[in-house]
Write an enzyme that holds these catalytic residues in place. Structure first.
Site, short mmCIF file in Angstrom:
data_model
loop_
_atom_site.label_atom_id
_atom_site.label_comp_id
_atom_site.label_asym_id
_atom_site.label_seq_id
_atom_site.Cartn_x
_atom_site.Cartn_y
_atom_site.Cartn_z
N HIS A 85 0.84 -1.21 0.00
CA HIS A 85 0.00 0.00 0.00
C HIS A 85 0.87 1.26 0.00
O HIS A 85 0.73 2.13 -0.88
CB HIS A 85 -0.92 -0.02 1.23
CG HIS A 85 -1.80 1.19 1.35
ND1 HIS A 85 -3.12 1.20 0.95
CD2 HIS A 85 -1.56 2.44 1.83
CE1 HIS A 85 -3.64 2.40 1.16
NE2 HIS A 85 -2.72 3.17 1.70
N GLU A 86 1.76 1.36 0.96
CA GLU A 86 2.62 2.56 1.05
C GLU A 86 3.53 2.63 -0.18
O GLU A 86 3.83 3.72 -0.67
CB GLU A 86 3.44 2.57 2.34
CG GLU A 86 2.63 2.50 3.65
CD GLU A 86 1.53 3.55 3.78
OE1 GLU A 86 1.66 4.64 3.18
OE2 GLU A 86 0.54 3.28 4.48
N GLU B 264 -5.00 7.60 -2.85
CA GLU B 264 -5.49 6.29 -2.40
C GLU B 264 -5.77 5.37 -3.58
O GLU B 264 -5.67 4.15 -3.46
CB GLU B 264 -6.75 6.45 -1.54
CG GLU B 264 -6.47 6.91 -0.13
CD GLU B 264 -5.53 6.00 0.65
OE1 GLU B 264 -5.71 4.76 0.62
OE2 GLU B 264 -4.61 6.51 1.30
N HIS C 90 1.76 4.50 -2.79
CA HIS C 90 1.85 5.95 -2.58
C HIS C 90 3.22 6.45 -3.05
O HIS C 90 3.34 7.50 -3.69
CB HIS C 90 1.71 6.29 -1.09
CG HIS C 90 0.30 6.25 -0.57
ND1 HIS C 90 -0.72 6.98 -1.12
CD2 HIS C 90 -0.26 5.58 0.49
CE1 HIS C 90 -1.85 6.77 -0.43
NE2 HIS C 90 -1.59 5.91 0.55
ZN ZN Z 1 -3.01 5.26 1.99
#
Ligand code: ZN
Length: 498
Positions: free
Chosen positions: A264-265, A294, A268
């Site tokens: 997830h990170e 997101e 980003h």
């Molecule tokens: Zn996030």
């Protein structure tokens, strides 16, 4: 003033703003990673000074004159510069409307609120947090009027996180999702749940660290530009497109927590690292909105990371890192386990199917709080009622209920919907990506370069050059939440043989 001179001043102003952000970020990074425990006070003093200086720098009337001058000459500016002027004017006007004493008072309040919230959460005592939350809500209602007095307060706040989005838009969006997700969830719950007990075996932190290194390699994150640290809550911190930091948290009895935090990170980080060089050290050098950010993190985490081809690709390596823990487990079984759908209490631990229902609870509460139809004292009761209604679960205490998220303590009202929007944007991007290229062949071999290149070209490189809705439209056409609902339906029908 000469245009050339004005452009130099504009560049200098933005570099200074970057420097203040970078300094504040460094202090935050230090405080959450390696700083000794009882050292927050000094950093707090420094952060306060930096915030004050930043405010002074940007609210100076000379900045207003500079921006007005450039705006009057906008036809002679190239697109990125014109966009910078447009964005900075918007921020400048907004900041000038907030009285300086209120701005500082609010900064002090949000600084303290984090601590109060942490203590309230630990004690599971909403009453402890209540007076602070009342002040935060009152401030946000007031600030909403400064942002845009023509809008309903909550609409003005939503607009800050995802420009162009308002309650009418979200009511429709969430209604579409609820209509499709709730019956799907009921059908899933009728079925035998997959076995995920092997995820709770003991996974030593050292082996998990090596696994994180491997995942970063698969994601194509260059370690000379992106490091991984360890913090209580995982996050991504960006300095510029050559320096991004991500963090994770290792739980020995919960290996998928860190695995999916890293992915997830990492999503980003890919976004921030992919923003064009020409936008660096300007106000456009960053992800365009929370929702689009997101969409990237959840793209890698769920659409790729929780897909069968991806898991098949990384599973042989996982077995090398965790030979005993995964003995006798197949990639297919792992895929089912990390996609187990189950109504639960905690948003950050929710599966892909129920996640948006958690967001909807927060949306309903914020809408009423900022709209003035719900008193802060009634938040726990409303929270618990909505969890029962949407997810069918009983909330045992406030710590696992309305005190679980830090967002409100930081003064963020209107942020939560971005998570659901991001999931939906991502699903639509995937649909278009699949039309443009073979996504799953390479992914099943652990090759994400095509996926990264597509997102880099359609989303990442543009930074803040376009409006959020235009970034989405540019990548995958006009937004249509039924694409996300279709995706969930297809995935969970296959997983649970519905
Ligand atoms: Zn996030």
């Amino acid at each position: 003033m000469e245009l050339k001179q004005a452009l130099d001043r504009l560049a200098e102003l933005q570099r200074k703003m970057y420097a203040y952000r970078a300094a504040s970020s460094s202090l935050y990074l230090d405080g959450t990673t390696v700083a000794p425990k009882d050292t927050a006070e000094g950093r707090g003093v420094a952060l306060g000074v930096l915030a004050g200086e930043q405010h002074k720098l940007f609210s100076d009337p000379q900045v207003g004159e500079l921006l007005d001058f450039l705006w009057a000459h906008r036809d002679g500016l190239d697109r990125p510069v014109r966009r910078q002027v447009e964005e900075l004017r918007r921020s400048y006007d907004q900041l000038r409307r907030i009285p300086a004493d209120e701005y500082m008072e609010y900064a002090v309040l949000t600084n303290q609120a984090g601590d109060v919230w942490r203590r309230a959460k630990e004690a599971s005592d909403f009453q402890l947090f209540r007076p602070v939350l009342e002040k935060l809500v009152a401030f946000n209602i007031k600030f909403a009027g400064y942002y845009d007095s023509a809008k309903a307060p909550y609409d003005a706040l939503l607009n800050e996180y995802e420009r162009g989005v308002d309650m009418a838009y979200l009511d429709k969006f969430f209604a579409t999702l609820r209509e499709r997700i709730v019956p799907l969830l009921h059908a899933v719950m009728e079925k035998e749940p997959p076995d995920d007990s092997f995820l709770r075996r003991r996974y030593p932190v050292d082996a998990q660290r090596k696994f994180s290194d491997y995942l970063m390699q698969v994601l194509g994150l260059d370690r000379s530009h992106c490091t991984i640290g360890e913090t209580e809550h995982p996050y991504t911190l960006e300095f510029n497109n050559k320096d991004v930091r991500i963090t994770t948290h290792y739980h020995e009895d919960n290996m998928d927590f860190s695995m999916y935090s890293v992915i997830h990170e990492g999503g980003h980080a890919k976004y921030e690292l992919g923003i064009a060089d020409e936008l660096q050290y300007t106000c456009l050098a960053g992800g365009v909105s929370m929702g689009v950010h997101e969409s990237q993190s959840r793209f890698y985490e769920n659409l790729i990371g929780r897909s069968l081809p991806f898991i098949q690709a990384v599973f042989p390596k996982m077995k090398e890192f965790f030979p005993e823990q995964l003995a006798g487990v197949t990639a297919e079984q792992f895929y089912r386990a990390v996609n187990k759908a189950q109504p639960s209490l905690i948003r950050t631990e929710a599966d892909e199917l129920t996640y948006c229902l958690h967001v909807m609870v927060r949306y309903e509460i914020e809408k009423q709080l900022i709209g003035g139809t719900l008193a802060v004292k009634d938040v726990p009761e409303t929270w618990n009622r909505l969890y029962k209604e949407y997810l069918g679960v009983d909330v045992p205490d406030d710590s696992q209920g309305c005190l679980q998220d830090s967002h409100w303590s930081g003064g963020s009202f209107g942020y939560f919907p971005s998570y659901a929007l991001g999931s939906a944007y991502g699903a639509q991007m995937l649909r278009n990506m699949e039309q443009d290229m073979d996504v799953w062949g390479p992914v099943s071999k652990g090759d994400l370069s095509g996926v990264s290149a597509w997102l880099g070209e359609k989303v990442h490189r543009h930074g803040g050059l376009m409006e959020p809705a235009d970034v989405v439209k540019n990548a995958c056409g006009p937004f249509d939440p039924t694409v996300f609902a279709d995706y969930l339906e297809k995935k969970y029908s296959q997983l649970y043989a519905l």
